[in-house]
Write a protein that holds these residues in place. Sequence first.
Motif, PDB file in Angstrom:
ATOM      1  N   ALA A 179       0.878  -1.172   0.000  1.00 17.47           N
ATOM      2  CA  ALA A 179       0.000   0.000   0.000  1.00 17.47           C
ATOM      3  C   ALA A 179       0.911   1.216   0.000  1.00 17.47           C
ATOM      4  CB  ALA A 179      -0.916  -0.001   1.219  1.00 17.47           C
ATOM      5  N   LEU A 180       0.845   2.020  -1.069  1.00 19.66           N
ATOM      6  CA  LEU A 180       1.771   3.130  -1.263  1.00 19.66           C
ATOM      7  C   LEU A 180       1.038   4.462  -1.189  1.00 19.66           C
ATOM      8  CD1 LEU A 180       3.704   1.695  -4.354  1.00 19.66           C
ATOM      9  CD2 LEU A 180       4.348   1.498  -1.949  1.00 19.66           C
ATOM     10  N   GLU A 181       1.644   5.417  -0.487  1.00 21.43           N
ATOM     11  CA  GLU A 181       1.135   6.784  -0.514  1.00 21.43           C
ATOM     12  C   GLU A 181       1.631   7.472  -1.790  1.00 21.43           C
ATOM     13  OE1 GLU A 181       2.434   8.761   3.014  1.00 21.43           O
ATOM     14  OE2 GLU A 181       1.534   7.288   4.376  1.00 21.43           O
ATOM     15  N   ALA A 182       0.932   8.507  -2.217  1.00 21.85           N
ATOM     16  CA  ALA A 182       1.372   9.253  -3.399  1.00 21.85           C
ATOM     17  C   ALA A 182       2.796   9.757  -3.192  1.00 21.85           C
ATOM     18  CB  ALA A 182       0.426  10.416  -3.658  1.00 21.85           C
ATOM     19  N   GLY A 183       3.664   9.526  -4.171  1.00 24.78           N
ATOM     20  CA  GLY A 183       5.052   9.946  -4.099  1.00 24.78           C
ATOM     21  C   GLY A 183       5.985   8.925  -3.494  1.00 24.78           C
ATOM     22  N   ALA A 184       5.461   7.877  -2.876  1.00 23.91           N
ATOM     23  CA  ALA A 184       6.314   6.860  -2.254  1.00 23.91           C
ATOM     24  C   ALA A 184       7.060   6.061  -3.311  1.00 23.91           C
ATOM     25  CB  ALA A 184       5.476   5.928  -1.391  1.00 23.91           C
ATOM     26  N   LYS A 185       8.279   5.658  -2.956  1.00 25.19           N
ATOM     27  CA  LYS A 185       9.092   4.815  -3.831  1.00 25.19           C
ATOM     28  C   LYS A 185       9.317   3.467  -3.148  1.00 25.19           C
ATOM     29  CE  LYS A 185      11.563   8.677  -5.991  1.00 25.19           C
ATOM     30  NZ  LYS A 185      10.922   8.509  -7.326  1.00 25.19           N
ATOM     31  N   ALA A 186       9.313   2.400  -3.937  1.00 22.16           N
ATOM     32  CA  ALA A 186       9.527   1.055  -3.412  1.00 22.16           C
ATOM     33  C   ALA A 186      10.206   0.223  -4.492  1.00 22.16           C
ATOM     34  CB  ALA A 186       8.209   0.419  -3.012  1.00 22.16           C
ATOM     35  N   GLN A 187      11.040  -0.724  -4.059  1.00 24.45           N
ATOM     36  CA  GLN A 187      11.823  -1.504  -5.021  1.00 24.45           C
ATOM     37  C   GLN A 187      11.546  -2.994  -4.869  1.00 24.45           C
ATOM     38  OE1 GLN A 187      15.930  -0.463  -6.558  1.00 24.45           O
ATOM     39  NE2 GLN A 187      16.471  -2.083  -5.130  1.00 24.45           N
ATOM     40  N   LEU A 188      11.347  -3.641  -6.013  1.00 20.83           N
ATOM     41  CA  LEU A 188      11.217  -5.089  -6.075  1.00 20.83           C
ATOM     42  C   LEU A 188      12.585  -5.663  -6.435  1.00 20.83           C
ATOM     43  CD1 LEU A 188       9.543  -7.735  -6.221  1.00 20.83           C
ATOM     44  CD2 LEU A 188       9.079  -7.179  -8.621  1.00 20.83           C
ATOM     45  N   PRO A 189      13.180  -6.473  -5.548  1.00 16.51           N
ATOM     46  CA  PRO A 189      14.513  -7.005  -5.845  1.00 16.51           C
ATOM     47  C   PRO A 189      14.491  -8.040  -6.971  1.00 16.51           C
ATOM     48  CG  PRO A 189      13.702  -7.873  -3.760  1.00 16.51           C
ATOM     49  CD  PRO A 189      12.706  -6.859  -4.216  1.00 16.51           C
ATOM     50  N   ALA A 190      15.689  -8.421  -7.406  1.00 14.85           N
ATOM     51  CA  ALA A 190      15.831  -9.297  -8.573  1.00 14.85           C
ATOM     52  C   ALA A 190      16.115 -10.740  -8.190  1.00 14.85           C
ATOM     53  CB  ALA A 190      16.957  -8.769  -9.464  1.00 14.85           C
ATOM     54  N   GLU A 191      15.653 -11.167  -7.008  1.00 12.65           N
ATOM     55  CA  GLU A 191      16.086 -12.465  -6.500  1.00 12.65           C
ATOM     56  C   GLU A 191      15.386 -13.659  -7.132  1.00 12.65           C
ATOM     57  OE1 GLU A 191      14.817 -13.124  -2.307  1.00 12.65           O
ATOM     58  OE2 GLU A 191      13.972 -11.113  -2.489  1.00 12.65           O
ATOM     59  N   TYR A 192      14.291 -13.463  -7.873  1.00 15.54           N
ATOM     60  CA  TYR A 192      13.603 -14.575  -8.523  1.00 15.54           C
ATOM     61  C   TYR A 192      13.643 -14.398 -10.041  1.00 15.54           C
ATOM     62  CZ  TYR A 192      11.661 -16.024  -4.015  1.00 15.54           C
ATOM     63  OH  TYR A 192      11.512 -16.458  -2.727  1.00 15.54           O
ATOM     64  N   PRO A 193      13.666 -15.505 -10.790  1.00 11.80           N
ATOM     65  CA  PRO A 193      13.749 -15.374 -12.253  1.00 11.80           C
ATOM     66  C   PRO A 193      12.459 -14.883 -12.895  1.00 11.80           C
ATOM     67  CG  PRO A 193      13.578 -17.691 -11.630  1.00 11.80           C
ATOM     68  CD  PRO A 193      13.773 -16.921 -10.355  1.00 11.80           C
ATOM     69  N   GLU A 194      11.309 -15.109 -12.240  1.00  9.75           N
ATOM     70  CA  GLU A 194      10.035 -14.658 -12.805  1.00  9.75           C
ATOM     71  C   GLU A 194       9.309 -13.817 -11.764  1.00  9.75           C
ATOM     72  OE1 GLU A 194       7.742 -17.768 -14.614  1.00  9.75           O
ATOM     73  OE2 GLU A 194       9.402 -18.400 -15.913  1.00  9.75           O
ATOM     74  N   ARG A 195       8.955 -12.572 -12.169  1.00 12.45           N
ATOM     75  CA  ARG A 195       8.329 -11.628 -11.241  1.00 12.45           C
ATOM     76  C   ARG A 195       7.285 -10.807 -11.991  1.00 12.45           C
ATOM     77  NH1 ARG A 195      13.082  -7.913 -10.311  1.00 12.45           N
ATOM     78  NH2 ARG A 195      13.301  -8.497 -12.502  1.00 12.45           N
ATOM     79  N   ALA A 196       6.255 -10.404 -11.266  1.00 13.77           N
ATOM     80  CA  ALA A 196       5.238  -9.525 -11.843  1.00 13.77           C
ATOM     81  C   ALA A 196       4.655  -8.668 -10.735  1.00 13.77           C
ATOM     82  CB  ALA A 196       4.143 -10.326 -12.528  1.00 13.77           C
TER      83      ALA A 196
END
Length: 286
Positions: A179-196
């Motif tokens: 759940a993100l507030e407007a302007g928030a930044k978040a990162q999905l790491p690259a630890e799995y070969p398939e991500r969505a």
Amino acid sequence: MIELVIDQRRRDIGGFEVGRVLPQAGHRMVGPFIFFDHMGPKAFEAGFPRTVDVRPHPHIGLSTVTYLFEGQITHRDSVGVTQEIRPGEVNWMTAGRGITHSERFEDLRAHGGTMHGIQAWVALPDALEETDPSFAHHDAADLPTYEGGGMWARLIAGKAFGAEAKVKTHSPMFYAHWALEAGAKAQLPAEYPERAAYVAAGEVEVDGHTYGAGKMLVFQAGEPVLFTAQTPAIVMLLGGEPVGPRYIDWNFVSSSKERLEQAKADWRAGRMKLPDADHDEFIPLP
């Protein structure tokens, strides 16, 4: 960075609409995830008919995970479980060699309210496709959460972001709610070969483009993905290690077409046990 953008396909399932995302012709699975439906949001008045309920039906070869933002569902299954499903909880049903269940909207029917959530199916690995059926419930308080920088996050299942959920899974995977507030930044790491990532509400920017509700972004392997919320947003993150190709027919998933035919024959002939608490009706094989 983005390999594919999948639009939900809205369809009426007998009283309210769902947005079907997976499977999709060009990209049937993300890790072990083979089915992904966005339920609602749909506001119900008290007293709506029972025809909206999902009558008993069968599954094989998969686990279902029901996750709600709003509303309540009564789950009943053939291993004897009756469980109320509420927002933020994890309800993980493993079909294995075969299970039947129903999903009733009894609380909403009595009081009215909004139904809004996600139903996903996770294909079981080859060695566990015929495992014993089971059901597990996890309260929201039992799941790892994080809050900071305008982001609130819950890990629903699997391992990711340095955390591990208590939910028993059957192959390497992750499933999370942001759940993100407007302007928030978040990162999905690259630890799995398939991500969505599926945008359930609001708008997010990824790689210079803005994506709104109803879009699933499928990512290439090997690079972290940075999200910036353009508005308050709900994002569901999913993926893992692939389990190999799977066939899907109605509510059945298997690595074998012959096994699908056997499951259809078993359901048609009444050889699959109905839920003890809900055996007066069922959905016929289409």
